[in-house]
Design a protein around this motif. Structure first.
Motif, PDB file in Angstrom:
ATOM      1  N   UNK A 135     -22.592 -53.592  37.283  1.00 58.55           N
ATOM      2  CA  UNK A 135     -21.195 -52.283  36.811  1.00 58.55           C
ATOM      3  C   UNK A 135     -21.434 -50.828  36.871  1.00 58.55           C
ATOM      4  N   UNK A 136     -20.308 -50.594  38.009  1.00 63.47           N
ATOM      5  CA  UNK A 136     -20.071 -49.258  38.121  1.00 63.47           C
ATOM      6  C   UNK A 136     -19.561 -48.204  37.165  1.00 63.47           C
ATOM      7  N   UNK A 137     -20.167 -46.738  36.913  1.00 62.58           N
ATOM      8  CA  UNK A 137     -19.433 -46.498  35.929  1.00 62.58           C
ATOM      9  C   UNK A 137     -18.083 -45.955  36.690  1.00 62.58           C
ATOM     10  N   UNK A 138     -17.098 -44.997  36.073  1.00 57.12           N
ATOM     11  CA  UNK A 138     -16.235 -45.343  36.411  1.00 57.12           C
ATOM     12  C   UNK A 138     -15.600 -46.154  37.101  1.00 57.12           C
ATOM     13  N   UNK A 139     -15.178 -47.659  36.573  1.00 57.13           N
ATOM     14  CA  UNK A 139     -14.586 -48.149  36.862  1.00 57.13           C
ATOM     15  C   UNK A 139     -13.414 -48.332  36.455  1.00 57.13           C
ATOM     16  N   UNK A 140     -12.293 -48.175  37.104  1.00 57.59           N
ATOM     17  CA  UNK A 140     -10.449 -47.657  37.286  1.00 57.59           C
ATOM     18  C   UNK A 140     -10.058 -48.486  37.874  1.00 57.59           C
ATOM     19  N   UNK A 141      -8.965 -49.226  37.489  1.00 58.66           N
ATOM     20  CA  UNK A 141      -7.859 -50.066  38.070  1.00 58.66           C
ATOM     21  C   UNK A 141      -6.857 -49.092  38.804  1.00 58.66           C
ATOM     22  N   UNK A 142      -5.905 -48.801  39.594  1.00 60.24           N
ATOM     23  CA  UNK A 142      -4.936 -48.224  40.297  1.00 60.24           C
ATOM     24  C   UNK A 142      -4.469 -47.741  39.350  1.00 60.24           C
ATOM     25  N   UNK A 143      -4.143 -46.539  39.621  1.00 58.37           N
ATOM     26  CA  UNK A 143      -2.782 -46.247  38.846  1.00 58.37           C
ATOM     27  C   UNK A 143      -1.556 -46.955  37.657  1.00 58.37           C
ATOM     28  N   UNK A 144      -0.935 -47.793  38.460  1.00 60.00           N
ATOM     29  CA  UNK A 144      -0.503 -48.479  37.772  1.00 60.00           C
ATOM     30  C   UNK A 144      -0.398 -49.769  37.389  1.00 60.00           C
ATOM     31  N   UNK A 145      -2.004 -50.002  37.157  1.00 60.22           N
ATOM     32  CA  UNK A 145      -2.453 -50.779  36.094  1.00 60.22           C
ATOM     33  C   UNK A 145      -3.330 -49.990  34.928  1.00 60.22           C
ATOM     34  N   UNK A 146      -3.364 -48.874  35.153  1.00 58.71           N
ATOM     35  CA  UNK A 146      -4.188 -48.049  34.377  1.00 58.71           C
ATOM     36  C   UNK A 146      -3.433 -47.994  33.273  1.00 58.71           C
ATOM     37  N   UNK A 147      -2.526 -47.952  32.663  1.00 59.86           N
ATOM     38  CA  UNK A 147      -1.860 -47.896  31.055  1.00 59.86           C
ATOM     39  C   UNK A 147      -2.122 -49.299  30.693  1.00 59.86           C
ATOM     40  N   UNK A 148      -2.259 -50.248  31.346  1.00 63.00           N
ATOM     41  CA  UNK A 148      -2.697 -51.811  30.866  1.00 63.00           C
ATOM     42  C   UNK A 148      -4.161 -51.887  30.141  1.00 63.00           C
ATOM     43  N   UNK A 149      -4.857 -51.250  31.325  1.00 69.88           N
ATOM     44  CA  UNK A 149      -6.772 -51.022  30.774  1.00 69.88           C
ATOM     45  C   UNK A 149      -6.611 -50.047  29.988  1.00 69.88           C
ATOM     46  N   UNK A 150      -6.112 -48.885  29.805  1.00 67.03           N
ATOM     47  CA  UNK A 150      -6.192 -47.621  28.550  1.00 67.03           C
ATOM     48  C   UNK A 150      -5.581 -48.357  27.062  1.00 67.03           C
ATOM     49  N   UNK A 151      -4.825 -49.812  27.329  1.00 65.67           N
ATOM     50  CA  UNK A 151      -4.111 -49.933  25.974  1.00 65.67           C
ATOM     51  C   UNK A 151      -5.692 -51.286  24.932  1.00 65.67           C
ATOM     52  N   UNK A 152      -6.135 -51.855  26.650  1.00 64.86           N
ATOM     53  CA  UNK A 152      -7.396 -52.107  25.715  1.00 64.86           C
ATOM     54  C   UNK A 152      -9.011 -51.260  25.563  1.00 64.86           C
ATOM     55  N   UNK A 153      -9.216 -50.174  26.268  1.00 61.47           N
ATOM     56  CA  UNK A 153     -10.045 -49.129  25.803  1.00 61.47           C
ATOM     57  C   UNK A 153      -9.413 -48.385  24.649  1.00 61.47           C
ATOM     58  N   UNK A 154      -8.315 -48.426  23.944  1.00 54.94           N
ATOM     59  CA  UNK A 154      -8.691 -47.438  23.086  1.00 54.94           C
ATOM     60  C   UNK A 154      -7.555 -48.716  21.724  1.00 54.94           C
ATOM     61  N   UNK A 155      -7.725 -49.626  22.507  1.00 53.67           N
ATOM     62  CA  UNK A 155      -7.718 -50.508  21.197  1.00 53.67           C
ATOM     63  C   UNK A 155      -8.776 -50.788  19.919  1.00 53.67           C
ATOM     64  N   UNK A 156      -8.869 -50.343  19.237  1.00 51.45           N
ATOM     65  CA  UNK A 156      -9.999 -50.822  18.088  1.00 51.45           C
ATOM     66  C   UNK A 156     -11.430 -51.685  18.530  1.00 51.45           C
ATOM     67  N   UNK A 157     -12.609 -51.398  18.054  1.00 49.47           N
ATOM     68  CA  UNK A 157     -13.513 -52.810  18.223  1.00 49.47           C
ATOM     69  C   UNK A 157     -13.357 -53.386  17.226  1.00 49.47           C
ATOM     70  N   UNK A 158     -14.015 -54.384  17.382  1.00 50.10           N
ATOM     71  CA  UNK A 158     -14.652 -55.275  16.259  1.00 50.10           C
ATOM     72  C   UNK A 158     -12.931 -55.975  15.685  1.00 50.10           C
ATOM     73  N   UNK A 159     -12.235 -56.630  16.254  1.00 52.61           N
ATOM     74  CA  UNK A 159     -11.370 -56.892  15.310  1.00 52.61           C
ATOM     75  C   UNK A 159     -11.105 -58.495  15.545  1.00 52.61           C
ATOM     76  N   UNK A 160     -12.296 -58.980  15.312  1.00 49.80           N
ATOM     77  CA  UNK A 160     -11.778 -60.819  16.027  1.00 49.80           C
ATOM     78  C   UNK A 160     -11.687 -60.974  15.008  1.00 49.80           C
ATOM     79  N   UNK A 161     -11.514 -61.859  14.572  1.00 50.75           N
ATOM     80  CA  UNK A 161     -10.989 -62.944  13.338  1.00 50.75           C
ATOM     81  C   UNK A 161     -11.388 -64.287  13.780  1.00 50.75           C
ATOM     82  N   UNK A 162     -11.878 -65.456  12.761  1.00 51.77           N
ATOM     83  CA  UNK A 162     -11.682 -66.974  12.684  1.00 51.77           C
ATOM     84  C   UNK A 162     -10.731 -67.635  12.268  1.00 51.77           C
TER      85      UNK A 162
END
Ligand code: HEM
Lengths: 589, 259
Positions: free
Chosen positions: A298-325
């Protein structure tokens, strides 16, 4: 030029052409006002930029299809690129390397294709913003807004499917994220993933599948949508910015042929030229550096093209540990939450014209654009939306921000998470306030004229600043807009006020509670009458001021302007008639 | 590999060369500073000089005989390689402590560094400074690339452009790092970088990795100027600011012309 524009409707504008010509001759005002008269304001060309970038995409993409092989079978590379000689890789990646290093002009074409993809989505996005902030999406253009919105979404889809084709490390990482997202959807996720990838990720099928989407389905959809989009533009005719003589029932501008066509042709080559220049100079997506896709590194600085960036950002900004069963399935809210938020955001963008129409209840057609300040809440909503998107977008580069600005990655993440909620609210508030105060300033200028900085001493010793009344074009611009009052919740036939009606009233209040009404003719007249006593007093100094301006303007302006005033007055009761206040310098008390 | 392939757009490159140069945007390729000193036997006077320098510059943190203090770890057994890496990269003597030791201008001459390294090396048994032969960039760049992507890219990025770690730490960019320093970094694992000992990555592998990194240094991207190797983020910013900026400039110009 003035002649060209006005000659189009000689009957209607004959007198005004004359009127304008005098101004042109006298003061060269044309340069300043010309742009307001023809609907070829620069911002009207952004859509064209998107269209031309798409044309370049088609041309360069077709070239690439001649050499690209969408297969994932492993081969040993023995091409010319040294550092990968002898490496095992997929045919797709190998053929991308071959295009880059062995096909004549191939690398240039790849770069042209990729840069124009970025430009396509960027210009389409900017075009959308222009349409939004000027209210060009209002009736009858709501459907066309939706079509344009779909074009933007298809641009993202085209970009994503294309980005994944070379099967290099970055694109593979991107697919891995998508795979994770799909699997995050409860119940069906795992099945959908295995259908899409033809088994376990990454499988051997995905590149070929994306390829069919990328070179057939997506471009075909774009072409169809684009045709519908342009067709509707022709049917609806172009909107124009507010100005004298520009109404909801006319368009002032060039005839399409020959001037416009010639210009458009030239403009295509300018866009093409800029893309070529960038592509010949700047590397984009140097896949040879990333190596073929291999799930382990896995390379550091792995990013999508800019127009997909906001979706990637949404994933990154989501708080982790939110799994529920729940119900025997695991719900990964850290994936579902960003997914839902992104979809809601897209939905609101796509449906905005209908949402706004529902609130305002405005069923009339609009062909004259709003100045953003004259729709404070819409402009503020737009600013909040742009900010929200921008924070998500920046969220995709948290790691780069951290390294390049020497900050802690965790700090940057937390900061972004807070910003995502706080900044749009701040942007909304600040924009609305700014718009309202700009409106107040406009009103002030309409009523009292512009400050000139010239100080005049009155006979009784008082010093006042001379305010110069704005000319009628300016005045028109300052006052020709509508101001809605909030609607009240009305009872229906049964005499009940429904929840829906209440909600609508509340939203209407939200939109129109704070407002600045345009200066009406009555007010303008009143304000001038009010100044008359002063005018009498300062008749002498005022004359002095007046001699600085060409006398012709003053004498000609009066009768012509009066006529306009009476004409507009009959047209619409809402848009108040403007009588130019241009007579003498009217000092403000 | 270059001559034939580049010719189709050589003309375009020539046209824009002026632009680039005037923009001053080309980072001049720095010559790799090479030095070979390891084969020299450590002399007594060198050790003495090293000790003096150590006492003057390092002992305040690392203790009199490098035994360590509460401020800094012991240097017994870290080896000459570690000292050479830390001092020749300008990390030591450390200054303000942030999340990570900063790279600063080197404060000693080559001879002094050698002396300090020799002294620190004499404190215990640790890795020695690798010989010039071990660090020469004449290995297999293909294997090196593969090894680099598997072992290093997750922190340093696939093209060695650097990347963020947690809590303000980061893996630095690896452009134009002297061969010896690359080798020493792997051997000693400074701070948050893991140690890649010879069982992990054999000396031949290390040589291959160095060869690959040097290949990247010496061969600028075939596609033109590289935007700092930062990938899609830089590309996106570029198209919005430069690309759209240029085009909007043209639209404004066209709009103005029509009047
Ligand atoms: C909807 C507009 C389109 C967008 C946004 C788009 C975008 C992209 C992107 C971002 C790539 C990756 C390029 C790279 O890695 O260097 C790509 C690759 C490719 N695209 Fe498109 N494209 C579009 C339309 C087309 C069309 C119309 C065709 C063909 C008729 C096409 C053919 C290809 C091919 C063959 C590749 C593989 C290129 C490679 O080997 O690098 N694309 N596209």
């Amino acid at each position: 030029m003035a002649n060209q524009a006005t000659a189009k409707k000689p009957g209607f504008l004959a007198e005004r052409a004359n009127f304008l010509d005098e101004r042109v001759g006298v003061a060269g005002i044309l340069k300043e006002f010309g742009r307001k008269i023809f609907p070829d304001h620069w911002s009207f060309m952004l859509g064209e930029v998107a269209m031309y970038s798409f044309l370049v995409l088609l041309i360069s993409g077709t070239f690439l299809t001649f050499f690209f092989q969408p297969a994932m079978t492993d081969v040993i590379y023995n091409g010319v690129y040294g550092p990968l000689k002898g490496a095992e890789m997929s045919i797709a990646y190998k053929s991308t390397l071959d295009i880059s290093f062995e096909v004549r002009g191939g690398l240039l074409m790849r770069q042209v294709h990729h840069w124009s993809a970025l430009l396509f989505v960027a210009s389409a996005g900017l075009h959308m913003l222009r349409v939004f902030f000027t209210g060009a999406f209002r009736k009858p253009r709501e459907i066309n807004w939706v079509v344009g919105f779909l074009l933007f979404v298809m641009g993202m889809a085209g970009g994503f499917t294309g980005y994944s084709l070379p099967d290099d490390l970055l694109s593979g990482n991107g697919l891995r994220i998508i795979d994770g997202m799909i699997k995050g959807v409860p119940v069906i996720g795992a099945y959908v993933s295995s259908l899409l990838f033809g088994g376990q990720f990454p499988g051997h099928a995905i590149v070929a599948r994306l390829y069919s989407l990328h070179i057939m389905i997506v471009p075909a959809l774009i072409i169809v949508l684009l045709a519908v989009h342009l067709f509707m533009v022709v049917i609806h005719k172009h909107t124009h910015y507010s100005g004298a003589g520009k109404k909801d029932n006319n368009v002032v501008g060039y005839p399409l042929a020959p001037v416009y066509v010639a210009k458009a042709g030239g403009f295509f080559f300018i866009v093409f030229g800029v893309i070529m220049l960038i592509s010949a100079t700047f590397t984009i997506n140097p896949v040879w550096n990333y190596g073929g896709y291999d799930p382990s590194p896995v390379s550091a600085g792995t990013q999508p093209d800019w127009y997909i960036g906001w979706l990637d950002g949404a994933l990154r900004l989501a708080p982790s540990h939110l799994e529920a069963g729940w119900f025997g399935f695991s719900w990964s809210w850290n994936i579902l939450l960003p997914l839902i938020i992104s979809l809601v955001f897209l939905f609101v963008v796509g449906a905005y014209p209908f949402l706004e129409k529902w609130v305002t209840g405005d069923e009339r057609e609009h062909h004259v654009l709003d100045r953003p300040r004259n729709a404070p809440v819409r402009t503020a909503i737009g600013a909040a939306g742009v900010t929200f998107y921008a924070v998500l977008w920046a969220g995709a580069s948290t790691d780069l921000i951290a390294t390049n600005f020497k900050m802690s990655l965790n700090t940057v993440l937390t900061f972004m998470q807070i910003s995502l909620i706080v900044l749009p609210i701040v942007a909304f508030w600040a924009t609305k306030r700014t718009a309202l105060s700009l409106q107040r300033k406009d009103r002030e200028i309409a009523l009292h004229g512009r400050e000139t900085g010239r100080i005049v001493r009155m006979p009784h010793g008082e010093y006042i600043e001379v305010h110069e009344p704005v000319d009628k074009y300016e005045l028109y611009k300052l006052t020709a807009f509508e101001s809605f009052a909030p609607t009240l919740a009305r009872p229906n036939e049964d005499g009940k006020i429904t929840v829906k009606a209440r909600m609508r009233a509340a939203l209407s209040k939200f939109y129109f509670e704070d407002r600045v009404t345009p200066a009406t003719q009555l007010e303008i007249d009143a304000s001038h009458g009010h100044h008359d006593e002063q005018k009498a007093i300062e008749a002498k100094p005022a004359k002095k001021v007046a001699t600085k301006k060409p006398a012709a303007k003053k004498s000609a302006a009066k009768p012509a302007a009066k006529k306009t005033a009476s004409k507009t007055a009959t047209k619409s009761a809402k848009a108040p008639a403007k009588k130019p206040a241009a007579k003498k310098a009217a000092p403000k008390k | 590999m270059k001559n034939k392939r580049r010719s189709p757009f050589a003309a375009a490159l020539v046209i824009v060369a002026g632009l680039i140069i005037s923009g001053g945007s080309y980072a001049a390729a720095n010559a790799v500073v090479k030095h070979s000193n390891t084969s020299q036997a450590v002399t007594q006077s060198q050790l003495e000089e090293g000790k003096q320098l150590f006492l003057a510059n390092c002992a305040s943190c690392h203790g009199k005989n490098g035994v360590g203090t509460s401020a800094a770890p012991t240097l017994i057994g870290v080896g000459a390689a570690s000292a050479d890496f830390q001092v020749s990269s300008g990390r030591m003597p450390a200054q303000a402590d942030g999340p990570q030791m900063q790279v600063k201008p080197v404060q000693f001459t080559r001879e002094q560094i050698d002396a300090i390294a020799a002294y620190v090396g004499s404190l215990g048994t640790g890795p020695a400074i690798p010989s010039a032969d071990m660090t020469a960039a004449n290995g297999d760049a293909v294997r090196g690339g593969e090894l680099f992507r598997i072992n290093c890219a997750m922190c340093h990025n696939a093209v060695g452009a650097g990347g963020a770690l947690t809590e303000g730490k980061y893996a630095p960019a690896l452009k134009n790092i002297p061969n010896t320093r690359i080798y020493e970094a792997m051997l000693t694992g400074p701070q948050n970088m893991p140690v890649f000992n010879d069982a992990n990555i054999t000396p031949t592998d290390k040589k291959d990795i160095i060869t690959y990194l040097k290949y990247l240094d010496e061969n600028p991207s075939a596609g033109g100027y590289e935007l700092a190797g930062l990938g899609p983020v830089a590309e996106g910013l570029f198209i919005w600011i430069i690309g759209l900026g240029l085009i909007i400039g043209f639209t404004v110009w066209l709009g103005a012309k029509s009047n």
